[in-house]
Design a protein around this motif. Structure first.
Motif, PDB file in Angstrom:
ATOM      1  N   PHE A 178      11.869  -1.485   6.867  1.00 12.87           N
ATOM      2  CA  PHE A 178      12.458  -1.966   5.611  1.00 12.87           C
ATOM      3  C   PHE A 178      11.974  -3.394   5.325  1.00 12.87           C
ATOM      4  N   CYS A 245      20.877  -1.028  -1.714  1.00 11.60           N
ATOM      5  CA  CYS A 245      19.915  -1.865  -0.999  1.00 11.60           C
ATOM      6  C   CYS A 245      20.262  -3.332  -1.245  1.00 11.60           C
ATOM      7  N   VAL A 247      18.398  -5.778  -1.330  1.00 10.31           N
ATOM      8  CA  VAL A 247      17.354  -6.479  -2.082  1.00 10.31           C
ATOM      9  C   VAL A 247      17.339  -6.038  -3.546  1.00 10.31           C
ATOM     10  N   CYS A 248      17.371  -4.717  -3.810  1.00  3.82           N
ATOM     11  CA  CYS A 248      17.142  -4.233  -5.172  1.00  3.82           C
ATOM     12  C   CYS A 248      18.285  -3.378  -5.723  1.00  3.82           C
ATOM     13  N   CYS A 265      15.139   2.513   1.701  1.00  5.66           N
ATOM     14  CA  CYS A 265      15.269   2.212   0.268  1.00  5.66           C
ATOM     15  C   CYS A 265      13.959   2.660  -0.376  1.00  5.66           C
ATOM     16  N   THR A 267      12.806   2.308  -3.239  1.00  8.29           N
ATOM     17  CA  THR A 267      12.169   1.331  -4.137  1.00  8.29           C
ATOM     18  C   THR A 267      11.423   0.258  -3.330  1.00  8.29           C
ATOM     19  N   CYS A 268      12.092  -0.294  -2.337  1.00 10.23           N
ATOM     20  CA  CYS A 268      11.451  -1.329  -1.508  1.00 10.23           C
ATOM     21  C   CYS A 268      10.390  -0.753  -0.564  1.00 10.23           C
TER      22      CYS A 268
END
Ligand SMILES: [Zn+2]
Length: 272
Positions: A178, A245, A247-248, A265, A267-268
């Motif tokens: 991650f 997540c 982060v996002c 995640c 997206t990440c």
């Protein structure tokens, strides 16, 4: 199962508790707990002094001079301090009493063991002989990873493979991938140089932070003082399926990769 940070913490705890002390009593419950056997275990340990402790991958090493203890805590294995000597039983599978205390019990070694080796032969131990470089050793470099990542295998499977890197398990591989922005199903030979560099630095950074926070407790892990770790509060994806997540905000999903529950995640960590 304890991974590199948890095993490091327990090894350092044992050093703090017992280095410089002589073994006055020792025992195991059954022959399959140690290669020394029920009679050989105390015969080889009593009268020896613990001179140091170490770690090889996820294995604790105990230096008793002419004998080295090789301890593997698999899944629910733990080290606890007992108030007084007691005979080993199916829970307290191996017990070592030091002069003036502590009395250490190595609990539930049913899948693990407390083997005794001659120091010069430790490298021949079946698990140790196949270990890849330790993440904190000089052999663990970006160049090394670029070389082993030429294979077509999934990156998650390779990082779990103890002959590629010693000490990583399911928790920290998910966290490393991650942090590096790499999807666990990616084939290692498709990774860019930048992604490999990110895996390298995330591995060292996350393991170092996890050791500072005394490991991750989400099941049975406790240190040798009976305390839980604190890194579980820093986990970004592991055990966080269904949560956003950090982060996002994309929902973290759990699937199976390399036969293990895997947290991602999407997206990440794009697939490609
Ligand atoms: Zn994300």
């Amino acid at each position: 199962m304890p991974e590199l940070p948890e095993v490091t913490v327990i090894s350092e705890d044992l050093r703090e508790l017992a280095v410089g002390k002589e073994v006055v009593r020792a025992g195991i419950f059954r022959d399959d707990v140690s290669n020394a056997g029920v009679a050989g275990f105390p015969a080889k340990l009593v009268g020896r002094t613990l001179e140091g402790t170490g770690r090889r991958g996820k294995i604790i090493t105990l230096d008793f001079g002419e004998v080295t203890g090789v301890v593997h805590l698999v899944i629910s294995g733990r080290v606890v301090q007992l108030p007084a000597w007691r005979e080993p039983d199916k829970t307290h599978t191996a017990i070592v009493e030091f002069e003036g205390g502590p009395v250490l019990a190595f609990k539930k070694l049913w899948l693990g063991y407390f083997d005794l080796y001659e120091p010069e032969r430790v490298g021949e131990h079946p698990l140790i002989s196949r270990l890849g470089p330790d993440p904190f050793s000089e052999d663990f470099t970006v160049e090394y990873l670029k070389n082993v990542f030429k294979r077509k295998a999934s990156i998650k499977g390779l990082l779990l493979d103890q002959s590629v890197v010693a000490g990583l398990g399911n928790i920290y591989v998910d966290e490393v991938l991650f942090a590096a922005g790499v999807h666990p199903i990616r084939k290692a030979n498709t990774l860019s140089s930048l992604e490999i560099e990110q895996i390298y630095s995330a591995t060292r950074g996350i393991l170092r932070e996890a050791i500072e926070l005394r490991g991750t407790t989400f099941d049975s892990y406790h240190d040798a003082f009976g305390e839980t770790g604190k890194y579980q509060h820093r986990l970004k994806v592991f055990t966080r399926a269904g949560e956003p997540c950090p982060v996002c905000g994309t929902e973290i999903r759990k699937s199976r990769v390399a036969g293990r529950g895997t947290h991602v995640c999407a997206t990440c960590q794009p697939v490609g």
